[in-house]
Design a protein around this motif. Structure first.
Motif, PDB file in Angstrom:
ATOM      1  N   ALA A 269       0.851  -1.174   0.000  1.00  0.00           N
ATOM      2  CA  ALA A 269       0.000   0.000   0.000  1.00  0.00           C
ATOM      3  C   ALA A 269       0.895   1.235   0.000  1.00  0.00           C
ATOM      4  N   SER A 270       0.392   2.330  -0.561  1.00  0.00           N
ATOM      5  CA  SER A 270       1.246   3.511  -0.738  1.00  0.00           C
ATOM      6  C   SER A 270       1.824   4.016   0.573  1.00  0.00           C
ATOM      7  N   TRP A 271       1.037   3.971   1.655  1.00  0.00           N
ATOM      8  CA  TRP A 271       1.546   4.493   2.933  1.00  0.00           C
ATOM      9  C   TRP A 271       2.671   3.611   3.476  1.00  0.00           C
ATOM     10  N   ALA A 272       2.528   2.274   3.321  1.00  0.00           N
ATOM     11  CA  ALA A 272       3.563   1.363   3.825  1.00  0.00           C
ATOM     12  C   ALA A 272       4.824   1.471   2.987  1.00  0.00           C
ATOM     13  N   ARG A 273       4.650   1.680   1.673  1.00  0.00           N
ATOM     14  CA  ARG A 273       5.811   1.904   0.791  1.00  0.00           C
ATOM     15  C   ARG A 273       6.543   3.192   1.191  1.00  0.00           C
ATOM     16  N   ASP A 274       5.758   4.278   1.333  1.00  0.00           N
ATOM     17  CA  ASP A 274       6.377   5.562   1.675  1.00  0.00           C
ATOM     18  C   ASP A 274       7.059   5.519   3.036  1.00  0.00           C
ATOM     19  N   GLN A 275       6.448   4.817   3.985  1.00  0.00           N
ATOM     20  CA  GLN A 275       7.053   4.746   5.314  1.00  0.00           C
ATOM     21  C   GLN A 275       8.380   3.994   5.264  1.00  0.00           C
ATOM     22  N   LEU A 276       8.445   2.941   4.447  1.00  0.00           N
ATOM     23  CA  LEU A 276       9.706   2.214   4.292  1.00  0.00           C
ATOM     24  C   LEU A 276      10.779   3.136   3.720  1.00  0.00           C
ATOM     25  N   TYR A 277      10.427   3.899   2.703  1.00  0.00           N
ATOM     26  CA  TYR A 277      11.404   4.802   2.096  1.00  0.00           C
ATOM     27  C   TYR A 277      11.902   5.832   3.114  1.00  0.00           C
ATOM     28  N   VAL A 278      10.984   6.358   3.942  1.00  0.00           N
ATOM     29  CA  VAL A 278      11.386   7.354   4.942  1.00  0.00           C
ATOM     30  C   VAL A 278      12.294   6.715   5.992  1.00  0.00           C
ATOM     31  N   PHE A 279      11.974   5.507   6.422  1.00  0.00           N
ATOM     32  CA  PHE A 279      12.853   4.799   7.360  1.00  0.00           C
ATOM     33  C   PHE A 279      14.264   4.671   6.770  1.00  0.00           C
ATOM     34  N   LEU A 280      14.354   4.235   5.516  1.00  0.00           N
ATOM     35  CA  LEU A 280      15.648   3.971   4.900  1.00  0.00           C
ATOM     36  C   LEU A 280      16.457   5.239   4.662  1.00  0.00           C
ATOM     37  N   LEU A 281      15.782   6.376   4.435  1.00  0.00           N
ATOM     38  CA  LEU A 281      16.487   7.603   4.087  1.00  0.00           C
ATOM     39  C   LEU A 281      16.692   8.553   5.260  1.00  0.00           C
ATOM     40  N   THR A 282      16.148   8.218   6.431  1.00  0.00           N
ATOM     41  CA  THR A 282      16.358   9.076   7.611  1.00  0.00           C
ATOM     42  C   THR A 282      17.120   8.358   8.723  1.00  0.00           C
ATOM     43  N   GLY A 283      16.959   7.031   8.840  1.00  0.00           N
ATOM     44  CA  GLY A 283      17.619   6.303   9.923  1.00  0.00           C
ATOM     45  C   GLY A 283      17.011   6.577  11.289  1.00  0.00           C
ATOM     46  N   LEU A 284      15.820   7.176  11.331  1.00  0.00           N
ATOM     47  CA  LEU A 284      15.197   7.509  12.613  1.00  0.00           C
ATOM     48  C   LEU A 284      14.578   6.281  13.263  1.00  0.00           C
ATOM     49  N   ARG A 285      14.396   6.379  14.569  1.00  0.00           N
ATOM     50  CA  ARG A 285      13.774   5.296  15.315  1.00  0.00           C
ATOM     51  C   ARG A 285      12.298   5.179  14.949  1.00  0.00           C
ATOM     52  N   ARG A 286      11.764   3.998  15.184  1.00  0.00           N
ATOM     53  CA  ARG A 286      10.397   3.693  14.764  1.00  0.00           C
ATOM     54  C   ARG A 286       9.386   4.685  15.310  1.00  0.00           C
ATOM     55  N   ALA A 287       9.507   5.041  16.604  1.00  0.00           N
ATOM     56  CA  ALA A 287       8.508   5.909  17.226  1.00  0.00           C
ATOM     57  C   ALA A 287       8.409   7.255  16.517  1.00  0.00           C
ATOM     58  N   LEU A 288       9.547   7.800  16.091  1.00  0.00           N
ATOM     59  CA  LEU A 288       9.540   9.101  15.447  1.00  0.00           C
ATOM     60  C   LEU A 288       8.902   9.055  14.067  1.00  0.00           C
ATOM     61  N   VAL A 289       9.211   8.018  13.295  1.00  0.00           N
ATOM     62  CA  VAL A 289       8.654   7.918  11.949  1.00  0.00           C
ATOM     63  C   VAL A 289       7.170   7.543  12.009  1.00  0.00           C
ATOM     64  N   ALA A 290       6.834   6.551  12.810  1.00  0.00           N
ATOM     65  CA  ALA A 290       5.453   6.061  12.854  1.00  0.00           C
ATOM     66  C   ALA A 290       4.484   7.108  13.380  1.00  0.00           C
ATOM     67  N   GLU A 291       4.948   8.010  14.246  1.00  0.00           N
ATOM     68  CA  GLU A 291       4.069   9.022  14.841  1.00  0.00           C
ATOM     69  C   GLU A 291       4.296  10.410  14.237  1.00  0.00           C
ATOM     70  N   LEU A 292       4.924  10.461  13.084  1.00  0.00           N
ATOM     71  CA  LEU A 292       5.244  11.745  12.465  1.00  0.00           C
ATOM     72  C   LEU A 292       3.972  12.517  12.090  1.00  0.00           C
ATOM     73  N   GLN A 293       3.985  13.828  12.352  1.00  0.00           N
ATOM     74  CA  GLN A 293       2.873  14.714  12.031  1.00  0.00           C
ATOM     75  C   GLN A 293       3.325  15.734  10.969  1.00  0.00           C
ATOM     76  N   PHE A 294       2.382  16.165  10.131  1.00  0.00           N
ATOM     77  CA  PHE A 294       2.722  17.195   9.141  1.00  0.00           C
ATOM     78  C   PHE A 294       3.143  18.497   9.812  1.00  0.00           C
ATOM     79  N   SER A 295       2.637  18.724  11.020  1.00  0.00           N
ATOM     80  CA  SER A 295       3.033  19.928  11.753  1.00  0.00           C
ATOM     81  C   SER A 295       4.504  19.901  12.132  1.00  0.00           C
ATOM     82  N   GLU A 296       5.141  18.722  12.040  1.00  0.00           N
ATOM     83  CA  GLU A 296       6.564  18.584  12.360  1.00  0.00           C
ATOM     84  C   GLU A 296       7.453  18.675  11.125  1.00  0.00           C
ATOM     85  N   VAL A 297       6.863  18.995   9.983  1.00  0.00           N
ATOM     86  CA  VAL A 297       7.628  19.100   8.734  1.00  0.00           C
ATOM     87  C   VAL A 297       7.670  20.567   8.309  1.00  0.00           C
TER      88      VAL A 297
END
Length: 491
Positions: A269-297
Motif C-alpha cells: 500500500a502507498s503508505w507502507a511503501r512511503d514509510q519504508l522509504y522514509v525509514f531507509l532515508l532518515t535512519g530515525l527510530r520507529r517511534a519518530l517515523v510512525a508518529e510523524l505529524q505534518f506539523s513537524e515538517v
C-alpha cells in the motif's frame, strides 16, 4: 453502623465482601485493631479473597534520610481454612501482629531505643530504594516509568520489607533462576512462589536491571551501611547467571536494497511503501517515523522539527525543561517529496502523516483521521517475494541507513546527529564538546547533517539507477554507531 471485627479464624472467614465498586474492605481485630483482614470482591467464580494485613504508624526515615511519621501496611498472608494451600495460620498471623505492635509501642515509650532503631533504619529496604527511584524519575518518559512500575509491582514488591544488605548474591542467583523457570514470589504471601510460564531472557534482564538499580540508588544516599559503594550483588548475578543479550545486527543487504525498493513500490500500500522509504532515508527510530505529524515538517527549511521530549529522540541524558528548543533535522529531497505528496490529500494538513483513507467500523470520526501504524502485513510481501523469506523490521532499516552512510563515506558526526545518537565516543572522535541539544541546533551541525543526508540519498538513488554498484559484502558500520543500531536501541 458499628464496625465489624473478628476474633477468630471463623470470624475472618465470614467477613462480608465490600460494597459494589469498592476495591476491598478492611476489618480490625477485636483486641489488636492494627491487625486486620482485607476482603476483596468476589471473582468471576464467586470466590472471595481474604488477606491478613496490618496498618500502623511509626517514626522512620524517608528516602532523603529525614525522620518522619509513616504508615506501614504489610501483608502477612492469605486467610484460609487449616491445610488450605497457601493459607497462613490464624494464630501465627495474630502472634506476628501482636509482636510487631509490642515492639512499636516499646519504641514510642523509649526515646533512646527509638533513636537506635532509626539509626538501624538507615539500612534501606527494597521499598525504601524503590521510593528513592521514584523521587528521581521526574525526567523519565512515561513509557519507561510504566514499564518499571509494572516490573516492580509484579516481581520485586514481595521483597519490599527485606533489607538490601541481606539480599546477597546467592539470593539473587536463585531469584534469577526462578524467573527463568517462571517462578516468582507470591505478592499475597512472599515466602511462597507462584508458578507461571518461563520468562523471556530479555524480560529477566529487565527485572534484574531494575533490581540492580535499587542498590545503586540506595548507595547514592548511603543507605547500605557497612558495604562498599560499589557493592551490588545483582550485577554479579547478571554476569554469572544471565545470558548476554544478543546484539541485533540484521539489515537489508545493499545488494538487495534496489530490489526491496522496487518491490515496495509494486507490492505495498502507498503508505507502507512511503514509510519504508522514509525509514531507509532518515535512519530515525520507529517511534519518530510512525508518529510523524505534518506539523513537524518544515518544507521551507527542508527539515523535520521535533520536540526533544518526543518518544524516539532518546534525549534521556539531558535535563530538559518544558521550554527546551525543538530539534531541527534536515531531510533529503526524496523524503520531502514523499511527505509533500501525502500532505496534498491529507484530511488534516497538520495531522498524522500516515493517515488512513478509510475509517474503521465503530470508530468515531470526531477523534480525527485513522492512522496506519503496522507495516507488517504489507512488508511481508517484500520478505516473501524479494528476499526469499528474510524478514526485516523498522530497526533493521535504521541499521541499513547506517550501513549506507558508512559505504557512502558520509561524515560520522553528521550521521550520528541525523540518527539522534549522541554518545561521548562520537564527540571524542570528532574532537568537539559533548553533543548536546544546543549543539544539534547550531548552523554547523545542520550543515553536517544535511551533507550526510544527501550522501545517503545519492548512494541509494545510485543503486536504483545502476550508477552505483553495491559491495559484495557490506562493511561494518562506524564502530561509534554500534550502540545506535545495537541491542540497546528501541524499535
Amino acid at each position: 453502623m458499628s464496625t465489624l471485627t473478628f476474633n477468630s479464624l471463623t470470624d475472618a472467614l465470614f467477613l462480608p465482601a465490600p460494597a459494589k465498586g469498592r476495591p476491598y474492605r478492611e476489618y480490625p481485630h477485636l483486641s489488636t485493631p492494627e491487625f486486620k483482614v482485607r476482603v476483596y470482591p468476589p471473582d468471576a467464580k464467586g470466590d472471595i479473597k481474604r488477606q491478613y494485613v496490618m496498618r500502623y504508624t511509626s517514626k522512620t526515615l524517608d528516602a532523603a534520610g529525614e525522620v518522619t511519621n509513616k504508615e506501614f501496611r504489610p501483608t502477612l498472608g492469605l486467610v484460609g481454612k487449616p491445610r488450605t494451600k497457601g493459607a497462613l495460620d490464624y494464630d501465627e498471623a495474630h502472634a506476628a501482629a501482636v509482636a510487631t505492635m509490642r515492639e512499636v509501642r516499646a519504641l514510642r515509650a523509649n526515646p533512646s531505643a527509638l533513636e537506635e532503631s532509626l539509626t538501624q533504619s538507615k539500612r534501606a529496604t527494597v521499598q525504601d530504594a524503590w521510593e528513592m527511584i521514584e523521587l528521581r524519575s521526574g525526567k523519565k518518559r512515561s513509557a519507561t516509568l510504566k514499564k518499571e512500575v509494572t516490573m516492580y509491582e509484579r516481581y520485586l514488591k514481595p521483597l519490599a520489607d527485606r533489607y538490601l544488605d541481606e539480599l546477597d548474591k546467592p539470593f539473587w542467583d536463585r531469584f534469577a533462576k526462578d524467573l527463568q523457570l517462571g517462578r516468582r514470589l507470591d505478592p499475597s504471601s512472599p515466602l511462597q512462589k507462584v508458578q507461571g510460564k518461563p520468562l523471556r531472557e530479555a524480560t529477566v534482564q529487565g527485572i534484574m536491571t531494575l533490581a540492580a538499580t535499587l542498590y545503586s540508588t540506595a548507595h547514592l544516599s548511603e543507605r547500605i551501611p557497612g558495604k562498599s559503594p560499589t557493592w551490588n550483588p545483582v550485577r554479579l548475578t547478571k554476569k554469572d547467571i544471565l545470558k548476554k543479550p544478543q546484539g541485533r545486527t540484521h539489515h537489508i543487504e545493499l545488494k538487495h536494497l534496489a530490489r526491496v525498493w522496487r518491490a515496495a513500490d509494486t507490492l505495498c500500500a502507498s503508505w507502507a511503501r512511503d514509510q519504508l522509504y522514509v525509514f531507509l532515508l532518515t535512519g530515525l527510530r520507529r517511534a519518530l517515523v510512525a508518529e510523524l505529524q505534518f506539523s513537524e515538517v518544515n518544507f521551507k527549511k527542508r527539515c523535520l522539527v521535533i520536540s526533544p521530549h518526543k518518544a524516539g529522540t532518546k534525549r534521556r541524558a539531558e535535563k530538559l525543561d518544558e521550554k527546551s528548543p525543538n530539534i531541527e533535522l534536515p531531510v533529503c529531497e526524496t523524503v520531502l517529496r514523499i511527505l509533500k505528496a501525502r500532505q496534498e490529500f491529507a484530511p488534516d494538513k497538520n495531522g498524522p502523516v500516515w493517515y488512513s483513507v478509510t475509517t474503521p467500523a465503530g470508530s468515531d470520526p470526531a477523534n480525527g483521521p485513522s492512522v496506519n501504524r503496522d507495516t507488517r502485513s504489507n512488508w511481508v510481501h517484500i520478505h516473501e517475494r524479494a528476499l526469499e523469506g528474510t524478514r526485516f523490521t523498522p530497526h533493521d532499516c535504521r541499521r541499513t541507513f547506517a550501513t549506507v552512510a558508512t559505504v557512502a563515506k558520509a561524515e560520522l558526526l553528521g550521521v550520528s546527529l541525523l540518527m539522534l545518537h549522541s554518545p561521548v565516543t562520537v564527540a571524542q572522535v570528532m574532537g568537539i564538546p559533548d553533543i548536546t541539544l544546543e549543539y544539534i541546533n547550531t548552523a554547523k551541525a545542520r550543515v553536517q547533517m544535511r551533507e550526510a543526508s544527501q550522501a545517503v540519498e545519492a548512494y541509494v538513488l545510485g543503486l536504483l539507477n545502476g550508477s552505483v554498484a553495491p559491495p559484495d559484502d557490506d562493511p561494518d558500520v562506524f564502530p561509534e554507531l554500534n550502540e545506535a543500531v545495537g541491542a540497546d536501541s528501541v524499535d
